[in-house]
Design a protein around this motif. Structure first.
Motif, PDB file in Angstrom:
ATOM      1  N   GLN A 128       0.798  -1.166   0.145  1.00  0.00           N
ATOM      2  CA  GLN A 128      -0.039   0.125   0.065  1.00  0.00           C
ATOM      3  C   GLN A 128       0.787   1.198   0.009  1.00  0.00           C
ATOM      4  N   LEU A 166      -4.351   2.684  -6.527  1.00  0.00           N
ATOM      5  CA  LEU A 166      -5.011   2.997  -5.295  1.00  0.00           C
ATOM      6  C   LEU A 166      -6.421   2.233  -5.174  1.00  0.00           C
ATOM      7  N   GLY A 171      -2.265  -3.008  -3.993  1.00  0.00           N
ATOM      8  CA  GLY A 171      -2.085  -2.075  -2.905  1.00  0.00           C
ATOM      9  C   GLY A 171      -3.454  -1.153  -2.773  1.00  0.00           C
ATOM     10  N   LEU A 173      -6.472   0.819  -1.625  1.00  0.00           N
ATOM     11  CA  LEU A 173      -6.528   1.431  -0.004  1.00  0.00           C
ATOM     12  C   LEU A 173      -7.747   0.891   0.385  1.00  0.00           C
TER      13      LEU A 173
END
Length: 211
Positions: A128, A166, A171, A173
Motif C-alpha cells: 500500500q 490505489l 495495494g 487502499l
C-alpha cells in the motif's frame, strides 16, 4: 477479458520501452549522458512490466514452480519497475538527472527494501505504501512540469496510474467495486504507460531545448 487486458498491457509496455529507448539513442552524443540514462531507466521499467504481463499470459498452468515464477515477475513489476518509472518522471520534471550508477543503486535498493520488509512480514503494508508513494511522486512530477501541454500529459498519466494502484491494484487502499474486476488493473496500467513514456521523453526534450 483478463487475457485481453494483459495483452493490452504487454503491447503498451513494449511500446513505452521502445519509445524511450529510441529517444535515448536519438540524443546527440555531445549532450550530457544523464538525460539519456533517465530515458533508459524508464525503458527498463516498462520492459519489466512487459515481462510481467507476458509471464501472466504464458504461465497459466498450475503448479508451485509456475506460481513462484509468476510471483517473481509480478513483484518485479510492482515493487521495482513502477517505482523506477515514477522516479524517472520526477527526475525529468525536475530536470535534475541522475548518473547511471545512481540508477543502479536505486534499483538494487528497491529490491533490497522489498525483500527486507517481506521478511519482516510487513509486505501488505509496504504494498500500500508503494501505491501511495508512486501516486504522490507522479502527481508531484505533474505539478513540477513547466510546459502547460506537457503538464497535462503528465497529470493524465499520474491520474491513470493512481487509479490503477490505489483502487484496483494489489495495494488498493479500500474495498472498491473497481478492485473486483481483475482486468481493470492491467487495463488502466496499459493506459498509463504510454502517457508516462511520452511525458518523460517530451519533458527531457523540452528542457534540453531550453538549456
Amino acid at each position: 477479458m483478463l487475457n485481453l487486458a494483459l495483452s493490452a498491457l504487454l503491447i503498451s509496455a513494449l511500446f513505452a520501452a521502445f519509445l524511450l529507448q529510441k529517444s535515448a539513442k536519438k540524443l546527440a552524443k555531445e549532450q550530457a549522458d544523464e538525460p539519456r540514462t533517465t530515458l533508459q531507466a524508464g525503458a527498463l521499467s516498462a520492459l519489466f512490466i512487459a515481462l510481467s504481463a507476458f509471464a501472466e499470459l504464458l504461465l497459466n498452468q498450475t503448479g508451485s514452480d509456475i506460481e513462484t515464477l509468476q510471483r517473481m515477475f509480478t513483484n518485479l513489476a510492482y515493487y521495482a519497475a513502477i517505482p523506477l518509472l515514477a522516479s524517472a518522471m520526477l527526475v525529468s520534471a525536475r530536470n535534475s538527472h541522475w548518473e547511471r550508477p545512481a540508477w543502479g543503486r536505486w534499483l538494487i535498493g528497491l529490491f533490497a527494501l522489498f525483500e527486507l520488509l517481506r521478511r519482516m512480514e510487513h509486505g501488505e503494508i509496504y504494498t500500500q505504501v508503494v501505491a501511495v508513494v508512486v501516486s504522490g511522486v507522479m502527481l508531484a512530477a505533474a505539478v513540477m512540469t513547466r510546459h502547460k501541454q506537457l503538464r497535462s500529459i503528465t497529470l493524465l498519466a499520474a491520474v491513470n496510474m493512481s487509479i490503477a494502484l490505489l483502487l484496483t491494484g494489489p495495494g488498493a487502499l479500500t474495498a472498491s467495486p473497481l478492485a473486483e474486476g481483475s482486468y481493470l488493473y492491467p487495463l488502466l496500467m496499459a493506459g498509463a504507460l504510454p502517457l508516462a513514456a511520452i511525458a518523460i521523453k517530451q519533458t527531457i526534450v523540452f528542457n534540453l531545448k531550453k538549456a
